[in-house]
Design a protein around this motif. Structure first.
Motif, PDB file in Angstrom:
ATOM      1  N   ILE A 157       3.952  -6.003   7.466  1.00 33.74           N
ATOM      2  CA  ILE A 157       4.350  -4.484   7.992  1.00 33.74           C
ATOM      3  C   ILE A 157       3.963  -3.136   7.124  1.00 33.74           C
ATOM      4  O   ILE A 157       3.872  -2.574   7.480  1.00 33.74           O
ATOM      5  N   ASN A 158       4.061  -3.200   5.924  1.00 34.40           N
ATOM      6  CA  ASN A 158       3.301  -2.726   4.716  1.00 34.40           C
ATOM      7  C   ASN A 158       2.487  -2.153   4.784  1.00 34.40           C
ATOM      8  O   ASN A 158       2.481  -1.218   5.164  1.00 34.40           O
ATOM      9  N   PHE A 159       1.258  -2.328   5.039  1.00 32.51           N
ATOM     10  CA  PHE A 159      -0.061  -2.325   4.928  1.00 32.51           C
ATOM     11  C   PHE A 159      -0.089  -1.586   5.996  1.00 32.51           C
ATOM     12  O   PHE A 159      -0.800  -0.538   5.970  1.00 32.51           O
ATOM     13  N   VAL A 160      -0.453  -2.012   7.103  1.00 30.23           N
ATOM     14  CA  VAL A 160      -0.399  -1.415   8.398  1.00 30.23           C
ATOM     15  C   VAL A 160       0.498  -0.167   8.946  1.00 30.23           C
ATOM     16  O   VAL A 160      -0.619   0.862   9.217  1.00 30.23           O
ATOM     17  N   VAL A 161       1.811  -0.273   8.116  1.00 34.44           N
ATOM     18  CA  VAL A 161       1.996   0.788   8.423  1.00 34.44           C
ATOM     19  C   VAL A 161       1.867   2.551   7.220  1.00 34.44           C
ATOM     20  O   VAL A 161       1.336   3.129   7.728  1.00 34.44           O
ATOM     21  N   GLN A 162       1.719   2.048   5.830  1.00 33.65           N
ATOM     22  CA  GLN A 162       1.304   2.644   4.696  1.00 33.65           C
ATOM     23  C   GLN A 162      -0.287   3.099   5.600  1.00 33.65           C
ATOM     24  O   GLN A 162      -0.307   4.220   5.299  1.00 33.65           O
ATOM     25  N   ARG A 163      -1.385   1.932   5.664  1.00 31.67           N
ATOM     26  CA  ARG A 163      -2.663   1.946   6.345  1.00 31.67           C
ATOM     27  C   ARG A 163      -2.430   3.652   7.524  1.00 31.67           C
ATOM     28  O   ARG A 163      -3.365   4.619   7.620  1.00 31.67           O
ATOM     29  N   ALA A 164      -1.963   3.403   8.408  1.00 28.35           N
ATOM     30  CA  ALA A 164      -1.928   4.083   9.773  1.00 28.35           C
ATOM     31  C   ALA A 164      -0.992   4.939   9.256  1.00 28.35           C
ATOM     32  O   ALA A 164      -1.697   6.132  10.748  1.00 28.35           O
ATOM     33  N   VAL A 165       0.137   5.101   8.811  1.00 26.48           N
ATOM     34  CA  VAL A 165       0.749   6.467   8.778  1.00 26.48           C
ATOM     35  C   VAL A 165       1.406   7.270   7.910  1.00 26.48           C
ATOM     36  O   VAL A 165       0.418   8.054   7.301  1.00 26.48           O
ATOM     37  N   ILE A 166       1.415   6.457   6.725  1.00 25.35           N
ATOM     38  CA  ILE A 166       1.644   7.079   5.674  1.00 25.35           C
ATOM     39  C   ILE A 166       0.893   7.723   4.859  1.00 25.35           C
ATOM     40  O   ILE A 166       0.562   8.309   4.422  1.00 25.35           O
ATOM     41  N   PHE A 167       0.045   7.128   4.729  1.00 26.74           N
ATOM     42  CA  PHE A 167      -1.365   7.882   3.663  1.00 26.74           C
ATOM     43  C   PHE A 167      -2.358   8.505   4.434  1.00 26.74           C
ATOM     44  O   PHE A 167      -2.936   8.913   3.281  1.00 26.74           O
ATOM     45  N   LYS A 168      -1.981   8.527   5.415  1.00 26.00           N
ATOM     46  CA  LYS A 168      -2.277   9.905   5.772  1.00 26.00           C
ATOM     47  C   LYS A 168      -1.423  11.408   6.040  1.00 26.00           C
ATOM     48  O   LYS A 168      -2.175  12.409   6.750  1.00 26.00           O
ATOM     49  N   ILE A 169      -0.457  10.809   5.868  1.00 25.96           N
ATOM     50  CA  ILE A 169       0.738  12.315   5.552  1.00 25.96           C
ATOM     51  C   ILE A 169       0.002  13.096   4.881  1.00 25.96           C
ATOM     52  O   ILE A 169      -0.078  12.243   3.710  1.00 25.96           O
ATOM     53  N   ARG A 170       0.320  14.350   4.274  1.00 22.96           N
ATOM     54  CA  ARG A 170      -0.666  15.031   3.851  1.00 22.96           C
ATOM     55  C   ARG A 170       0.628  15.731   2.833  1.00 22.96           C
ATOM     56  O   ARG A 170       1.946  16.392   3.214  1.00 22.96           O
TER      57      ARG A 170
END
Length: 170
Positions: A157-170
């Motif tokens: 869950i963490n990898f998918v959400v972090q890669r797809a959403v969170i670390f795209k946030i500026r």
């Protein structure tokens, strides 16, 4: 006049040379994990991110499980011990992943998103772990097995959400 840079959102300017002028106060930068020199211009491919995420997750899992076992030895109730160990383990993972795995600059919006994600994975991981701990027979492998299953679920869950959403946030 010397060139200047701004310290992570700080209104105080610090000269590029690193030596503040006598008339300017120096505000130190926030503590950073020294795993890379510069994170701004680097982008990693999916394979590298997965490998780094797994390495970071392994280290964080050791922190989480080690603290869990230590707290259980003190007689602390399982759910309380697991809650504390989860918070320490995921904080470790976030700090390393932000800097090393996803090469992301500090961001308040990203931090809030991570807190929300960790709240969800906290419920998933503590819930699965507590449920399995109560369902499995009282043997030496009960806690580690429940931990691995719950951790594995939370990691995906963490990898998918972090890669797809969170670390795209500026």
């Amino acid at each position: 006049m010397s060139p200047r840079i701004r310290a992570y959102g700080s209104p105080t300017l610090v000269p590029v040379s690193g030596t503040p002028h006598a008339h300017e106060p120096h505000v130190p930068l926030p503590v950073e994990i020294p795993v890379t020199e510069s994170i701004a211009d680097e982008s990693l491919d999916l394979k590298t991110q997965i490998v780094r995420f797994v390495v970071t997750g392994g280290l964080s899992a050791i922190v989480d499980l080690g603290l869990l076992l230590l707290l259980l030895k003190t007689g602390m109730p399982f759910a309380v011990a697991k809650s504390i160990s989860f918070i320490v383990g995921t904080t470790t993972a976030y700090l390393i992943n932000r800097r090393w795995t996803f090469k992301a600059e500090p961001s308040r919006a990203r931090f809030i998103a991570v807190v929300l994600l960790y709240a969800v994975t906290f419920a998933v991981q503590v819930g699965i772990s507590t449920w399995l701990n109560s369902q499995l027979s009282d043997t030496w492998w009960r806690v580690p097995l429940a931990f691995v299953i719950a951790q594995g679920t939370a990691t995906v869950i963490n990898f998918v959400v972090q890669r797809a959403v969170i670390f795209k946030i500026r």
